[in-house]
Design an enzyme around this catalytic site. Structure first.
Site, PDB file in Angstrom:
ATOM      1  N   ARG A  12     -26.036 -42.638  -3.347  1.00  0.00           N
ATOM      2  CA  ARG A  12     -25.559 -42.336  -4.697  1.00  0.00           C
ATOM      3  C   ARG A  12     -26.750 -41.968  -5.584  1.00  0.00           C
ATOM      4  NH1 ARG A  12     -26.547 -43.806  -9.769  1.00  0.00           N
ATOM      5  NH2 ARG A  12     -26.666 -45.999  -9.134  1.00  0.00           N
ATOM      6  N   ASP A  13     -27.685 -42.881  -5.788  1.00  0.00           N
ATOM      7  CA  ASP A  13     -28.831 -42.588  -6.646  1.00  0.00           C
ATOM      8  C   ASP A  13     -29.719 -41.518  -6.019  1.00  0.00           C
ATOM      9  OD1 ASP A  13     -30.716 -42.792  -8.711  1.00  0.00           O
ATOM     10  OD2 ASP A  13     -30.481 -44.951  -8.837  1.00  0.00           O
ATOM     11  N   HIS A  16     -29.550 -37.729  -7.010  1.00  0.00           N
ATOM     12  CA  HIS A  16     -30.297 -37.127  -8.120  1.00  0.00           C
ATOM     13  C   HIS A  16     -31.486 -36.314  -7.613  1.00  0.00           C
ATOM     14  CE1 HIS A  16     -28.237 -39.021 -11.486  1.00  0.00           C
ATOM     15  NE2 HIS A  16     -28.366 -40.204 -10.930  1.00  0.00           N
ATOM     16  N   SER A 166     -33.223 -48.064 -15.882  1.00  0.00           N
ATOM     17  CA  SER A 166     -32.916 -46.659 -15.590  1.00  0.00           C
ATOM     18  C   SER A 166     -34.102 -45.723 -15.748  1.00  0.00           C
ATOM     19  CB  SER A 166     -31.783 -46.175 -16.500  1.00  0.00           C
ATOM     20  OG  SER A 166     -30.697 -47.059 -16.463  1.00  0.00           O
ATOM     21  N   HIS A 193     -31.539 -53.591 -10.776  1.00  0.00           N
ATOM     22  CA  HIS A 193     -31.727 -52.268 -10.162  1.00  0.00           C
ATOM     23  C   HIS A 193     -32.964 -51.652 -10.787  1.00  0.00           C
ATOM     24  CE1 HIS A 193     -30.126 -48.140  -8.932  1.00  0.00           C
ATOM     25  NE2 HIS A 193     -30.935 -47.803  -9.929  1.00  0.00           N
ATOM     26  N   HIS A 195     -36.383 -48.881 -11.025  1.00  0.00           N
ATOM     27  CA  HIS A 195     -36.974 -47.572 -10.748  1.00  0.00           C
ATOM     28  C   HIS A 195     -38.483 -47.719 -10.781  1.00  0.00           C
ATOM     29  CE1 HIS A 195     -33.632 -44.593 -10.587  1.00  0.00           C
ATOM     30  NE2 HIS A 195     -32.981 -45.627 -11.077  1.00  0.00           N
TER      31      HIS A 195
END
Length: 339
Positions: A12-13, A16, A166, A193, A195
């Protein structure tokens, strides 16, 4: 020490990073590898979630239905998860995901707008579906505000809550304070989550677990928006070495990461200059490709665009603002040249 539930949003991620163009064979191959590694939860879909395939944020190669069907067939041990942002996805998208066998649904909202999840969480509760509420761009709110928002999500029916870094902006003390406050406010599983824009994703994930997080997200080879996500095949053994259990098969996990690098990505995510600026400015990592494209067209420095977007507190879904900012910077530069 604790048991940590590993959640894998590679499919999913990671979308991008390849402009949402993964095909059925790629989805099937990685899902099977993740399943063999006994990764508990595998998340699949357009990078922005159910219903998000569009000209504004990118059209996916496959429809939501196709993606879910392919991955569902490949999973025998792992649970399948989908993600949805209200405004992109609708109740009908949730119903189709459940019909395709989604075991878990994550509803995401901006970190101060949990109320937007109320209707969808209620809809899922009526259907007996397991649903979690997650807060995006969580650096834009303090620990107390995030704890209050998560408590609201639980009140709306979420059986788990969490925060997404995010933009890759956090340092470990930022995560510790926020997760600890959320942990105190709710009695459901708490998720983090990360990054990797500032190289802190694994350290931040460890900080989250030590502050009481039960669920950690990670992507194979960090495959994800911008500078990438928490690197799954690194964070799992790090947590295990610290004494936490994950029940993930290390060798099969490493095999899945090798497959992901070989089959899914053009290049492995790196912390480049734009990624660093995205993290420092607190701008959604998924903006990177759009910022680079528009900055090139307008002849402006993408770093200036990121810092201006940060000053305007841009959030996911405001991709149109990238054009406005780049055009304004370009116009200002031309006026200065002719002054």
């Amino acid at each position: 020490m604790s048991h940590v539930l590993i959640h894998d949003p590679t499919l999913r991620d990671g979308h991008h990073a390849v402009r949402h163009q993964l095909d059925a064979a790629q989805l099937r191959a990685y899902a099977a590898a993740a399943d063999a590694a006994r990764i508990p939860v595998v998340e699949v879909g357009h990078g922005n979630g159910l219903g998000a395939s569009s000209l504004q944020v990118g059209r996916a190669r496959l429809s939501d239905d196709e993606m879910l069907s392919v991955v569902r067939e490949a999973l025998t041990h792992s649970r399948m998860c989908v993600f949805m942002l209200p405004g992109w996805g609708r109740a009908a998208d949730l119903d189709r995901a459940i019909a395709h066998g989604a075991d878990l649904v994550r509803i995401g909202t901006h970190c101060t707008e949990s109320d937007l999840a109320e209707r969808h969480l209620g809809h899922l509760a009526e259907r007996g579906a397991e649903a979690h509420g997650v807060l995006l761009m969580s650096h834009m709110a303090g620990p107390g505000e995030l704890a209050e928002q998560c408590a609201r999500l639980v009140g709306f029916g979420a059986s788990g809550v969490g925060i997404m870094d995010s933009s890759g902006h956090f340092l470990p003390p930022d995560v510790t304070a926020r997760i600890a406050a959320i942990r105190e406010a709710v009695d459901v599983p708490v998720m983090f989550h990360g990054h990797n824009n500032l190289g802190m994703a694994v350290a931040n994930s460890v900080a989250a677990v030590e502050a009481g997080a039960d669920i950690i997200d990670g992507c194979a080879r960090g495959f994800g928006a911008g500078a990438g996500n928490t690197q799954l095949e690194v964070v799992v053994p790090v947590l295990e070495r610290l004494g936490h259990t994950t029940d993930v098969d290390l060798y099969r996990l490493l095999d899945a990461a090798d497959l992901a690098e070989r089959e899914l990505m053009r290049t492995q995510p790196v912390i480049d200059s734009v990624g660093v600026v995205s993290g420092l400015s607190g701008v959604f990592s998924g903006f990177k490709s759009h910022v680079l494209d528009v900055s090139r067209r307008e002849g402006v420095d993408p770093r200036d665009v990121f810092f201006e977007l940060g000053r305007r507190q841009a959030v996911a879904g405001q991709e149109d603002l990238i054009v406005d900012v780049a055009e304004a910077l370009g116009q200002a530069a031309r006026q200065e040249q002719h002054a």
